[in-house]
Design an enzyme around this catalytic site. Structure first.
Site, short mmCIF file in Angstrom:
data_model
loop_
_atom_site.label_atom_id
_atom_site.label_comp_id
_atom_site.label_asym_id
_atom_site.label_seq_id
_atom_site.Cartn_x
_atom_site.Cartn_y
_atom_site.Cartn_z
N ASP A 14 0.85 -1.18 0.00
CA ASP A 14 0.00 0.00 0.00
C ASP A 14 0.89 1.24 0.00
O ASP A 14 2.10 1.14 0.20
CB ASP A 14 -1.01 0.00 1.16
CG ASP A 14 -0.36 0.02 2.53
OD1 ASP A 14 0.85 -0.28 2.63
OD2 ASP A 14 -1.05 0.33 3.50
N PHE A 57 6.27 2.18 -4.39
CA PHE A 57 7.66 2.34 -3.96
C PHE A 57 8.26 3.71 -4.31
O PHE A 57 9.35 4.03 -3.85
CB PHE A 57 8.57 1.23 -4.53
CG PHE A 57 8.18 -0.14 -4.06
CD1 PHE A 57 8.45 -0.55 -2.76
CD2 PHE A 57 7.54 -1.03 -4.91
CE1 PHE A 57 8.10 -1.81 -2.32
CE2 PHE A 57 7.18 -2.30 -4.48
CZ PHE A 57 7.46 -2.69 -3.18
N HIS A 64 9.54 -9.13 0.27
CA HIS A 64 9.38 -7.68 0.18
C HIS A 64 10.72 -6.99 0.45
O HIS A 64 11.49 -7.44 1.30
CB HIS A 64 8.33 -7.21 1.20
CG HIS A 64 7.83 -5.83 0.95
ND1 HIS A 64 8.48 -4.72 1.43
CD2 HIS A 64 6.75 -5.38 0.24
CE1 HIS A 64 7.81 -3.64 1.05
NE2 HIS A 64 6.77 -4.01 0.32
N TYR A 113 2.93 4.74 0.80
CA TYR A 113 3.61 5.26 1.99
C TYR A 113 2.62 6.09 2.79
O TYR A 113 1.82 6.85 2.23
CB TYR A 113 4.80 6.12 1.58
CG TYR A 113 5.87 5.37 0.81
CD1 TYR A 113 6.48 4.23 1.35
CD2 TYR A 113 6.29 5.79 -0.45
CE1 TYR A 113 7.46 3.54 0.65
CE2 TYR A 113 7.27 5.11 -1.15
CZ TYR A 113 7.85 3.99 -0.59
OH TYR A 113 8.83 3.31 -1.28
#
Length: 241
Positions: free
Chosen positions: A69, A82, A204, A71
């Site tokens: 999801d 990202f 991740h 930031y």
């Protein structure tokens, strides 16, 4: 939500998104305004919620990188998984550790450098990944919004949309490379037709996942380019400028 889509999506993804959006998302946004008012913001801003769809049409999709999801800190989320705005530099406190680990992996992936005409390192001076998006990389999160300082707070509301979108991409494109980082992304593997598409999986890139192994050395960036060239597509230039 329909007004946000109509006003801010400029590619042929617009009609796809409109056909898949559901009432759960609208209800969540309305409830947020009723319950939190100005105490907690929603990120990213409305005009950037669907930013990842604004750089190419469906038929031009080459790669889907699936994150979790957005930031949840001020001025970070920009609608590309990202990615952070260009004014946030690598040494900035707001620069996300996940993105730092992504850059470390790119920097160590010698196969990328070996395939360059000039044997120089990829230039990664900031965290804005828009240049990747412009080349047909869909930088998609499993949730497109988040409540301020509350990670994963909107995930359940976006689940149907994201799942149906991945199915749509799988059914209506060919030879797309799906890059799945972390368990929420890997759990979507079942939605993708592996007879038509490619899947790359890793843990991740956040420190919590990357430091346990499975991220560093995955070489997803050079592997992506190898698969693209195999299918007579231009490789991705992983530089940011």
């Amino acid at each position: 939500m329909e007004e946000i889509i109509e006003n801010n999506v400029t590619t042929d993804w617009k009609q796809i998104i409109l056909s898949l959006i559901d009432n759960d998302i609208n209800t969540m946004l309305n409830n947020h305004n009723d319950n939190y008012n100005e105490d907690f913001k929603i990120f990213p801003p409305n005009k950037l919620i669907f930013n990842c769809f604004n750089h190419f049409n469906l038929s031009e999709t080459k790669v889907v990188i699936l994150g979790q999801d957005p930031y949840h800190g001020e001025d970070q989320a920009m609608g590309l998984c990202f990615s952070v705005p260009q004014n946030i530099k690598i040494k900035d406190k707001k620069f996300p550790p996940s993105l730092k680990n992504i850059f470390k992996e790119i920097d160590s992936d010698q196969d990328i450098i070996n395939n360059l005409k000039e044997k120089t390192k990829i230039q990664l001076n900031h965290g804005d990944l828009t240049n990747w998006a412009k080349q047909g990389v869909l930088l998609l999160n499993t949730a497109l919004t988040v409540r301020e300082r509350c990670p994963m707070s909107h995930t359940k509301y976006w689940k149907n949309f994201t799942d149906n979108l991945l199915k749509y991409i799988s059914e209506n494109t060919n030879k797309v490379i799906f890059v799945l980082w972390g368990l929420p992304a890997k759990n979507r593997k079942k939605l993708i037709d592996t007879n038509k598409h490619y899947i790359l999986e890793a843990t991740h890139p956040s420190p919590l996942g990357a430091n346990k192994g499975g991220w560093f050395g995955c070489k997803h960036f050079s592997k992506t380019n190898t698969l693209l060239e195999k299918n007579n597509k231009l490789p991705i230039d992983w530089n940011l400028d």
